[in-house]
Write a protein that holds these residues in place. Sequence first.
Motif, PDB file in Angstrom:
ATOM      1  N   GLU A  78     -31.863 -57.773 -41.639  1.00 57.52           N
ATOM      2  CA  GLU A  78     -32.681 -57.626 -40.439  1.00 57.52           C
ATOM      3  C   GLU A  78     -33.452 -56.303 -40.451  1.00 57.52           C
ATOM      4  N   ILE A  79     -32.817 -55.264 -40.985  1.00 59.12           N
ATOM      5  CA  ILE A  79     -33.488 -53.957 -41.078  1.00 59.12           C
ATOM      6  C   ILE A  79     -34.705 -54.067 -41.999  1.00 59.12           C
ATOM      7  N   ALA A  80     -34.530 -54.755 -43.128  1.00 58.22           N
ATOM      8  CA  ALA A  80     -35.648 -54.929 -44.067  1.00 58.22           C
ATOM      9  C   ALA A  80     -36.782 -55.711 -43.418  1.00 58.22           C
ATOM     10  N   LYS A  81     -36.465 -56.764 -42.659  1.00 61.10           N
ATOM     11  CA  LYS A  81     -37.500 -57.549 -41.985  1.00 61.10           C
ATOM     12  C   LYS A  81     -38.220 -56.710 -40.932  1.00 61.10           C
ATOM     13  N   TRP A  82     -37.470 -55.886 -40.197  1.00 55.97           N
ATOM     14  CA  TRP A  82     -38.074 -55.034 -39.166  1.00 55.97           C
ATOM     15  C   TRP A  82     -39.026 -54.024 -39.802  1.00 55.97           C
ATOM     16  N   ARG A  83     -38.602 -53.411 -40.882  1.00 59.01           N
ATOM     17  CA  ARG A  83     -39.447 -52.418 -41.559  1.00 59.01           C
ATOM     18  C   ARG A  83     -40.719 -53.063 -42.107  1.00 59.01           C
ATOM     19  N   GLN A  84     -40.583 -54.251 -42.675  1.00 61.51           N
ATOM     20  CA  GLN A  84     -41.759 -54.939 -43.187  1.00 61.51           C
ATOM     21  C   GLN A  84     -42.739 -55.263 -42.061  1.00 61.51           C
ATOM     22  N   ALA A  85     -42.202 -55.735 -40.943  1.00 65.30           N
ATOM     23  CA  ALA A  85     -43.058 -56.064 -39.798  1.00 65.30           C
ATOM     24  C   ALA A  85     -43.759 -54.827 -39.261  1.00 65.30           C
ATOM     25  N   GLN A  86     -43.045 -53.714 -39.233  1.00 65.89           N
ATOM     26  CA  GLN A  86     -43.643 -52.468 -38.770  1.00 65.89           C
ATOM     27  C   GLN A  86     -44.752 -52.003 -39.707  1.00 65.89           C
ATOM     28  N   SER A  87     -44.509 -52.091 -41.016  1.00 69.77           N
ATOM     29  CA  SER A  87     -45.531 -51.703 -41.996  1.00 69.77           C
ATOM     30  C   SER A  87     -46.786 -52.550 -41.837  1.00 69.77           C
ATOM     31  N   GLU A  88     -46.603 -53.836 -41.650  1.00 64.70           N
ATOM     32  CA  GLU A  88     -47.748 -54.726 -41.484  1.00 64.70           C
ATOM     33  C   GLU A  88     -48.526 -54.396 -40.218  1.00 64.70           C
ATOM     34  N   ALA A  89     -47.803 -54.156 -39.119  1.00 63.17           N
ATOM     35  CA  ALA A  89     -48.474 -53.876 -37.852  1.00 63.17           C
ATOM     36  C   ALA A  89     -49.241 -52.552 -37.898  1.00 63.17           C
ATOM     37  N   ILE A  90     -48.643 -51.539 -38.473  1.00 62.99           N
ATOM     38  CA  ILE A  90     -49.286 -50.228 -38.560  1.00 62.99           C
ATOM     39  C   ILE A  90     -50.510 -50.295 -39.462  1.00 62.99           C
ATOM     40  N   THR A  91     -50.385 -50.980 -40.587  1.00 62.38           N
ATOM     41  CA  THR A  91     -51.516 -51.099 -41.515  1.00 62.38           C
ATOM     42  C   THR A  91     -52.657 -51.874 -40.874  1.00 62.38           C
ATOM     43  N   ARG A  92     -52.335 -52.964 -40.192  1.00 63.71           N
ATOM     44  CA  ARG A  92     -53.362 -53.784 -39.537  1.00 63.71           C
ATOM     45  C   ARG A  92     -54.119 -52.978 -38.485  1.00 63.71           C
ATOM     46  N   ALA A  93     -53.394 -52.123 -37.744  1.00 62.04           N
ATOM     47  CA  ALA A  93     -54.013 -51.355 -36.663  1.00 62.04           C
ATOM     48  C   ALA A  93     -54.779 -50.135 -37.166  1.00 62.04           C
ATOM     49  N   ARG A  94     -54.256 -49.476 -38.191  1.00 59.27           N
ATOM     50  CA  ARG A  94     -54.828 -48.193 -38.601  1.00 59.27           C
ATOM     51  C   ARG A  94     -55.747 -48.266 -39.820  1.00 59.27           C
ATOM     52  N   ARG A  95     -55.486 -49.212 -40.715  1.00 56.10           N
ATOM     53  CA  ARG A  95     -56.272 -49.308 -41.941  1.00 56.10           C
ATOM     54  C   ARG A  95     -56.667 -50.757 -42.204  1.00 56.10           C
ATOM     55  N   PRO A  96     -57.652 -51.261 -41.465  1.00 57.96           N
ATOM     56  CA  PRO A  96     -58.075 -52.646 -41.679  1.00 57.96           C
ATOM     57  C   PRO A  96     -58.472 -52.932 -43.125  1.00 57.96           C
ATOM     58  N   ASP A  97     -58.999 -51.921 -43.828  1.00 62.18           N
ATOM     59  CA  ASP A  97     -59.383 -52.139 -45.222  1.00 62.18           C
ATOM     60  C   ASP A  97     -58.168 -52.451 -46.092  1.00 62.18           C
ATOM     61  N   LEU A  98     -57.071 -51.687 -45.896  1.00 62.45           N
ATOM     62  CA  LEU A  98     -55.852 -51.951 -46.641  1.00 62.45           C
ATOM     63  C   LEU A  98     -55.239 -53.293 -46.253  1.00 62.45           C
ATOM     64  N   TRP A  99     -55.331 -53.604 -44.959  1.00 61.30           N
ATOM     65  CA  TRP A  99     -54.756 -54.854 -44.460  1.00 61.30           C
ATOM     66  C   TRP A  99     -55.443 -56.063 -45.093  1.00 61.30           C
ATOM     67  N   GLU A 100     -56.764 -56.026 -45.146  1.00 60.66           N
ATOM     68  CA  GLU A 100     -57.506 -57.128 -45.735  1.00 60.66           C
ATOM     69  C   GLU A 100     -57.187 -57.262 -47.225  1.00 60.66           C
ATOM     70  N   ALA A 101     -57.082 -56.123 -47.907  1.00 65.14           N
ATOM     71  CA  ALA A 101     -56.748 -56.163 -49.341  1.00 65.14           C
ATOM     72  C   ALA A 101     -55.344 -56.713 -49.562  1.00 65.14           C
ATOM     73  N   TRP A 102     -54.421 -56.351 -48.687  1.00 62.37           N
ATOM     74  CA  TRP A 102     -53.046 -56.832 -48.811  1.00 62.37           C
ATOM     75  C   TRP A 102     -52.969 -58.336 -48.556  1.00 62.37           C
ATOM     76  N   LEU A 103     -53.693 -58.805 -47.547  1.00 58.00           N
ATOM     77  CA  LEU A 103     -53.725 -60.241 -47.276  1.00 58.00           C
ATOM     78  C   LEU A 103     -54.281 -61.015 -48.461  1.00 58.00           C
ATOM     79  N   ALA A 104     -55.328 -60.457 -49.087  1.00 62.91           N
ATOM     80  CA  ALA A 104     -55.931 -61.128 -50.236  1.00 62.91           C
ATOM     81  C   ALA A 104     -54.933 -61.240 -51.393  1.00 62.91           C
ATOM     82  N   GLN A 105     -54.082 -60.201 -51.562  1.00 61.51           N
ATOM     83  CA  GLN A 105     -53.083 -60.212 -52.632  1.00 61.51           C
ATOM     84  C   GLN A 105     -52.000 -61.256 -52.378  1.00 61.51           C
ATOM     85  N   GLN A 106     -51.751 -61.542 -51.091  1.00 64.62           N
ATOM     86  CA  GLN A 106     -50.713 -62.522 -50.764  1.00 64.62           C
ATOM     87  C   GLN A 106     -51.157 -63.947 -51.051  1.00 64.62           C
ATOM     88  N   GLY A 107     -52.495 -64.106 -51.265  1.00 65.22           N
ATOM     89  CA  GLY A 107     -53.008 -65.428 -51.589  1.00 65.22           C
ATOM     90  C   GLY A 107     -53.130 -66.295 -50.354  1.00 65.22           C
TER      91      GLY A 107
END
Length: 266
Positions: free
Chosen positions: A237-266
């Motif tokens: 659960e801790i790992a899932k929480w940390r992943q969710a937090q990383s995704e939320a922070i990246t989406r809010a603060r660095r849209p460029d990184l977020w879009e690149a990360w989404l593209a990598q996920q396919g």
Amino acid sequence: MTQPKSPPSKSHGRKAVRPTLTPQPLMTDTPDLHDVWRASVITLFPEMFPGVLGGSLTGRALKDGKWQLDTVHLRDFGEGRHRNVDDTPAGGGAGMVLRADIMGRAIEHALRKGPGPLIYLSPRGRRFDQAMARSLATTPGAIFICGRFEGLDQRVIEHYGITEVSLGDFVMTGGELAAQAVIDATVRLLPGVLGNEASAEEESFSNGLLEHPHYTKPADWHGHKIPDVLLSGHHGEIAKWRQAQSEAITRARRPDLWEAWLAQQG
């Protein structure tokens, strides 16, 4: 009268070290170090080094021989009585330009010490990032060229295939601080420098996302509590929480990184 024997040397990294009362500098000309990452810095201000690289983990690793730092004083290759290294821009204009022939001699000197990519710290270069740091950490080392004045004659950049690297969209008085930042980001990725290799794997940019928040004692500070999940002991659960937090922070603060990360996920 029998002279007392010197204390035996002991292995310390890749260097032999003897106890001594004489302070030892962090930077020495030690060509006997082999198979360690070497940073050679061409600069008009060698006294600026090691600078921040002499402290904390990078300084300890430098002292332990896990990497090596050399400076090449550009003025040593200058012309005339005053060792001039620059001249006025061809075609006119303000400022001075570092001469190709002077820099070429300094580069040749640095290349004789050890191979490695040539990096010119320049505001017009490719922006430095974690991927570049990881790539540099896999090389035998690098030669860093610290610019000054209006910059470096373009011919030397083209002749040696120099890579221009920038820290961001701003201009500094010289490349020394930028070189130290790039070296620091690279050295900490070398084996044995961080100590806990997992630390580097969980940091911002390592997986394409910004890092999750961190907490420690006390559990309640001015009414702000550590999230319950981090105190649950449930690692999944801790790992899932940390992943969710990383995704939320990246989406809010660095849209460029977020879009690149989404593209990598396919």
